[in-house]
Motif scaffolding. Structure first.
Motif, short mmCIF file in Angstrom:
data_model
loop_
_atom_site.label_atom_id
_atom_site.label_comp_id
_atom_site.label_asym_id
_atom_site.label_seq_id
_atom_site.Cartn_x
_atom_site.Cartn_y
_atom_site.Cartn_z
N GLY A 25 -17.10 -6.28 -50.74
CA GLY A 25 -17.96 -6.12 -49.57
C GLY A 25 -17.22 -6.42 -48.28
N ALA A 26 -16.35 -7.45 -48.31
CA ALA A 26 -15.54 -7.76 -47.12
C ALA A 26 -14.57 -6.62 -46.82
CB ALA A 26 -14.80 -9.07 -47.33
N GLY A 62 -24.19 -13.23 -48.34
CA GLY A 62 -25.27 -12.61 -47.59
C GLY A 62 -24.77 -11.82 -46.40
N LEU A 63 -23.69 -12.28 -45.76
CA LEU A 63 -23.19 -11.61 -44.58
C LEU A 63 -22.62 -10.24 -44.91
CD1 LEU A 63 -22.42 -11.61 -41.59
CD2 LEU A 63 -20.30 -12.77 -42.21
N GLY A 76 -24.44 -0.19 -49.35
CA GLY A 76 -24.18 0.53 -50.60
C GLY A 76 -23.99 -0.44 -51.75
N LEU A 77 -23.24 -1.52 -51.53
CA LEU A 77 -23.05 -2.54 -52.57
C LEU A 77 -24.38 -3.19 -52.92
CD1 LEU A 77 -21.17 -4.29 -54.32
CD2 LEU A 77 -20.85 -5.78 -52.34
N ALA A 78 -25.22 -3.46 -51.92
CA ALA A 78 -26.52 -4.06 -52.19
C ALA A 78 -27.38 -3.14 -53.05
CB ALA A 78 -27.23 -4.38 -50.88
N ALA A 79 -27.30 -1.82 -52.78
CA ALA A 79 -28.08 -0.87 -53.59
C ALA A 79 -27.59 -0.85 -55.02
CB ALA A 79 -27.98 0.52 -52.97
N VAL A 80 -26.27 -0.86 -55.22
CA VAL A 80 -25.71 -0.84 -56.58
C VAL A 80 -26.11 -2.10 -57.34
CG1 VAL A 80 -23.55 -0.89 -57.88
CG2 VAL A 80 -23.82 0.70 -55.97
#
Length: 599
Positions: free
Chosen positions: A53-54, A196-197, A206-210
């Motif tokens: 994510g970073a 969370g950030l 996109g990562l949150a959806a996956v």
């Protein structure tokens, strides 16, 4: 869809005919580096979701800031080309957005975001299926953020306050990215990267959806995808409105009409240049960008409680200001004819003095204040900043007349003020100037490290010699090749005579070696060599990723020096290989000597 498909075909045709020679080499170099970064991002997708994510956040920042640094981004199809077609703003924006996906950068970004599929493979089939549309939507978000950022920057650069603000923000963000190791260490010491950030940023949706799909939360996955789709619509509408502002743009006139009171030729040039530095919004942006970059780069390690870099903000500012001024004559366009029609105009000396008066006082005050605050070495810092300032004043006119990149006349700049040329050669000029600027300060730095205050005298001598000698060479070049330079700026084409610096086409193995040397030579030279040497000279205990600082005490300086020599050798090889081939081709093309009588 007819307009969209037409723009796509136009983009493909332009790229097919433009990727030749040096341009093809630049594209291949960028693509190679991008693929390597994409591979690293994919690896993070299968190893650590937070780090992935970073990495996505860094890709997003690259899309936003890259066009600002690289001169306005992808301008293959300009909005101005379609103003007479009567297209509605949203239709024009949709067509340009569709064409924007054709290119190397979007494909590499899509490759990097395939890490979402790798991350989803660890969570189940539903996560993998969700990752596929998430990749496409995420790339669309990146591209649109880039377009909106460039459009906003173009509007900001139409006012002095906007140019200053944009320069400060862009310089600070780019310097923070250059010092990202500081923030990685800071996060590492406080429990890692905030999960969370990275998921709250648009780059992490996109990562949150996956992850939501992998945990069985179908509604959460759909909501994350819907957020990206909604953001795309909002950005598209915003870009359409900004395109309307751009295509209806009219250049604002200067308000300050005070008369010049110079009584000498050189004084007239100085007055003109000082007014240009204060009125030309592009130069204002470049100067404030350099100042913000130097301050942020030097202050970033304060996050770790280390002030060893703070005093170096002044030298970094001078180095960046020198690099940003590398195409000084090219940025002025065809106004050079005024100088050519005025014999003895003292143009080069006047520009040198104006540059010194603009950059020098800021650099000296900044260095003095921060050196006192940080308790750093006065001889070393003063020697460095004096040598860099004199070297910059000499290099700026020299490089800008020997390696001039054609630019648009200021009054003919497009609605994207960042686009001052027709190719990316100016970006390479900036990177080359960074290296040359550092080399001009090397003798003074070595003397200061060896014998303290004698380094300041050495800096004055080398800076003065660079100012006088490089300025004299630039004057001679301008006097002997002025018409050719004007022709280059007027037509954008170099003549076939002595002004051509085009390198011959290399065989593929040699081209690969040159690409690697010129692309990666900065790593051993600057961070692993010069910057590590600065850490050693200041007695820093921070090791970070500098190899020399991990070596036994007796091998630290030899390692740093070896890295400097390695970086210089790589740059030397990258220049020597094509030059050697060029000389060999010139010898082969030379006519054979006539046979001796009776032979």
């Amino acid at each position: 869809m007819a307009i969209e498909l037409t723009m796509v075909r136009m983009k493909v045709a332009i790229l097919r005919h433009s990727w030749k020679g040096a341009q093809a080499g630049l594209v291949a170099t960028g693509a190679t580096g991008g693929v390597l970064l994409a591979a690293g991002t994919i690896y993070l997708g299968g190893w650590d979701a937070d780090l992935f994510g970073a990495a996505c956040a860094i890709w997003m920042l690259g899309w936003i800031l890259g066009p600002v640094v690289a001169g306005g981004g992808d301008e293959t199809l300009r909005p101005e080309y379609f103003t007479l077609l009567g297209l509605r703003p949203r239709r024009l924006a949709t067509g340009l957005l569709t064409a924007a996906f054709i290119g190397v950068a979007p494909l590499i970004s899509l490759l990097a975001l395939s890490g979402l599929v790798v991350a989803g493979a660890r969570l189940g089939p539903a996560a993998v299926l969700t990752a596929l549309p998430a990749m496409v939507l995420q790339v669309a978000v990146f591209v649109l953020l880039s377009k909106v950022a460039v459009a906003v920057m173009g509007i900001a650069l139409r006012s002095r306050v906007g140019a200053v603000g944009a320069g400060l923000i862009n310089g600070a963000i780019l310097a923070a990215l250059g010092q990202c190791w500081v923030f990685v260490m800071a996060f590492g010491g406080s429990g890692g990267i905030p999960a969370g950030l990275v998921r709250a940023l648009p780059s992490g949706w996109g990562l949150a959806a996956v992850e939501a799909a992998g945990s069985g939360d179908g509604m959460g996955a759909a909501a994350a995808l819907a957020r990206m789709a909604a953001l795309i619509v909002v950005l598209l509408v915003a870009w359409a409105a900004l395109l309307t502002r751009r295509t209806g743009y009219a250049q604002a006139s200067a308000r300050d009409r005070r008369p010049m009171r110079a009584t000498t030729r050189e004084g007239g040039v100085v007055s003109k240049e000082l007014r240009t530095w204060s009125r030309d919004l592009l130069r204002t942006h470049q100067l404030t960008f350099s100042l913000a970059y130097g301050l942020t780069f030097g202050a970033a390690p304060l996050v770790l409680g280390w002030d060893g870099m703070l005093a170096w903000a002044g030298p970094i500012f001078v180095t960046m200001a020198t690099a940003m001024s590398a195409n000084l004559y090219g940025a002025d366009g065809t106004a050079l004819w005024l100088t050519l029609m005025t014999p003895g105009a003292s143009d080069v000396r006047g520009r040198q003095l104006a540059w010194l008066l603009t950059v020098g006082p800021v650099a000296l005050v900044l260095t003095a204040v921060l050196t006192a605050l940080a308790g750093a070495s006065w001889p070393l810092l003063l020697a460095t900043v004096v040598a860099l300032t004199g070297g910059g004043a000499g290099l700026v006119p020299l490089v800008s007349v020997y390696a001039l990149v054609p630019g648009s006349d200021p009054h003919r700049r497009t609605g994207n003020p960042l686009r001052v040329g027709e190719d990316g050669a100016a970006v390479g000029l900036v990177y080359g100037m960074l290296l040359l600027s550092v080399l001009t300060a090397a003798p003074a730095v070595l003397v200061a490290l060896w014998s303290g205050w004698a380094g300041v005298a050495a800096g004055l001598v080398t800076g003065g010699l660079c100012y006088w000698g490089f300025g004299r060479l630039a004057e001679r070049r301008l006097r002997t090749h002025g018409p050719e330079l004007l022709e280059i700026m007027r037509t954008g084409r170099r003549p076939s005579g002595g002004m051509s610096f085009k390198m011959p086409d290399l065989p593929q193995p040699q081209k690969t070696i040159v690409t690697i040397c010129l692309t990666l030579g900065a790593i051993p030279l600057f961070p692993q060599g010069i910057l590590a040497g600065m850490f050693l000279a200041n007695g820093s205990s921070v090791k970070s990723w500098f190899l020399a600082l991990y070596m036994p005490p007796g091998l630290r300086w030899p390692t740093a020096v070896f890295m400097m020599l390695l970086g210089l050798s790589m740059y030397g090889a990258g220049v020597w290989i094509p030059l050697r081939l060029r000389r060999r081709l010139a010898r082969e093309a030379a006519p054979a000597p006539a046979p001796l009588p009776g032979a």
